[in-house]
Enzyme design. Structure first.
Site, PDB file in Angstrom:
ATOM      1  N   ASN A 269     -35.439  37.519  27.077  1.00  0.00           N
ATOM      2  CA  ASN A 269     -36.440  38.571  26.941  1.00  0.00           C
ATOM      3  C   ASN A 269     -35.849  39.904  27.380  1.00  0.00           C
ATOM      4  OD1 ASN A 269     -36.544  37.279  29.500  1.00  0.00           O
ATOM      5  ND2 ASN A 269     -38.624  37.954  29.900  1.00  0.00           N
TER       6      ASN A 269
ATOM      7  N   GLU B  17     -37.234  43.570  28.291  1.00  0.00           N
ATOM      8  CA  GLU B  17     -38.446  44.341  28.567  1.00  0.00           C
ATOM      9  C   GLU B  17     -38.175  45.837  28.478  1.00  0.00           C
ATOM     10  OE1 GLU B  17     -39.997  42.752  32.269  1.00  0.00           O
ATOM     11  OE2 GLU B  17     -40.696  40.933  31.220  1.00  0.00           O
TER      12      GLU B  17
ATOM     13  N   CYS C   7     -39.525  39.124  23.234  1.00  0.00           N
ATOM     14  CA  CYS C   7     -39.378  37.804  23.850  1.00  0.00           C
ATOM     15  C   CYS C   7     -38.007  37.209  23.536  1.00  0.00           C
ATOM     16  CB  CYS C   7     -40.433  36.845  23.324  1.00  0.00           C
ATOM     17  SG  CYS C   7     -42.107  37.201  23.847  1.00  0.00           S
TER      18      CYS C   7
ATOM     19  N   GLU D 158     -37.251  34.298  22.334  1.00  0.00           N
ATOM     20  CA  GLU D 158     -37.197  33.592  21.042  1.00  0.00           C
ATOM     21  C   GLU D 158     -36.908  34.561  19.905  1.00  0.00           C
ATOM     22  OE1 GLU D 158     -39.471  33.458  23.414  1.00  0.00           O
ATOM     23  OE2 GLU D 158     -40.674  31.624  23.318  1.00  0.00           O
TER      24      GLU D 158
ATOM     25  N   CYS E   6     -45.087  32.384  22.723  1.00  0.00           N
ATOM     26  CA  CYS E   6     -46.291  33.196  22.516  1.00  0.00           C
ATOM     27  C   CYS E   6     -46.651  33.223  21.029  1.00  0.00           C
ATOM     28  CB  CYS E   6     -46.078  34.614  23.046  1.00  0.00           C
ATOM     29  SG  CYS E   6     -45.136  35.683  21.935  1.00  0.00           S
TER      30      CYS E   6
ATOM     31  N   CYS F 296     -44.188  35.011  18.629  1.00  0.00           N
ATOM     32  CA  CYS F 296     -42.957  34.242  18.387  1.00  0.00           C
ATOM     33  C   CYS F 296     -43.226  33.041  17.490  1.00  0.00           C
ATOM     34  CB  CYS F 296     -42.321  33.813  19.703  1.00  0.00           C
ATOM     35  SG  CYS F 296     -41.620  35.201  20.609  1.00  0.00           S
TER      36      CYS F 296
END
Ligand code: THU
Length: 135
Positions: free
Chosen positions: A47, A49, A58, A60, A91, A94
Site C-alpha cells: 500500500n 498512502e 492498496c 493489491e 477492499c 480491489c
C-alpha cells in the site's frame, strides 16, 4: 498453511516481503500483495498512502498495475498479507480491479504470522460483478 499448495506458499512469502516496503505513515497498517501471472511471473505490491488520504493505493492494486504496465494481463492468483488475527479480504475497489482480469483468480489471504490462510475465488468475494463481459 500446510493445506495450501507450494506455489501459493511462495506467493504468501513474497507478499510478506512486499509488506515490509509499505508506505503507510498515516494508517500504520502495512499490507503486502503478490500476484501470480499465468506464465509464473510474480509481481509484488504494497500500500502506498498519501497526505491526501483518498489517493492511497492498496497493495493489491499496486501489484496489478505494475503487472499490467509490464504487459501481463493473465493472472492465476493474488495473495494479500496483513497483520490481523484472521486473514482479511481485499477492499471493494480491489475486488473490482481483480475481477477485471478474470473470474477464476484465486485470492490467497494470510496474516503476517501465516497461522492461517484462506483461498477463495474472486467471484466469491464479488458476486454478480460488473466486468468486461457486461459491456
Ligand atoms: N489496504 C490495502 O492495501 N489492502 C487491503 O486489502 C485493505 C486495505 C490498505 C489501505 C490503507 O493504506 C491501509 O490498508 C488501511 O486501510
Amino acid at each position: 498453511m500446510e493445506k495450501i499448495r507450494g506455489e501459493y506458499r511462495m506467493l504468501v512469502e513474497r507478499a510478506k516481503e512486499a509488506r515490509e516496503r509499505a508506505y503507510a505513515p498515516y494508517s500504520r497498517f502495512p499490507v503486502g500483495a503478490a500476484l501470480l501471472c499465468e506464465d509464473g511471473t510474480i509481481y509484488t505490491g504494497c500500500n502506498v498512502e498519501n497526505a491526501s488520504y483518498g489517493l492511497t493505493c492498496c497493495a493489491e492494486r499496486t501489484a496489478i498495475f505494475k503487472a499490467v504496465s509490464e504487459g501481463h494481463t493473465k493472472f492465476r492468483a493474488i495473495s494479500v498479507v496483513l497483520d490481523s488475527t484472521d486473514p482479511s479480504a481485499p477492499c471493494g475497489a480491489c475486488r473490482q480491479v481483480i475481477f477485471e482480469f478474470g473470474p477464476d483468480i484465486d485470492v490467497v489471504m494470510a496474516n503476517v504470522g501465516s497461522e492461517s490462510v484462506d483461498v477463495v475465488k474472486i467471484t466469491d468475494l464479488i458476486p454478480r460483478a460488473f466486468g468486461p463481459s457486461s459491456l
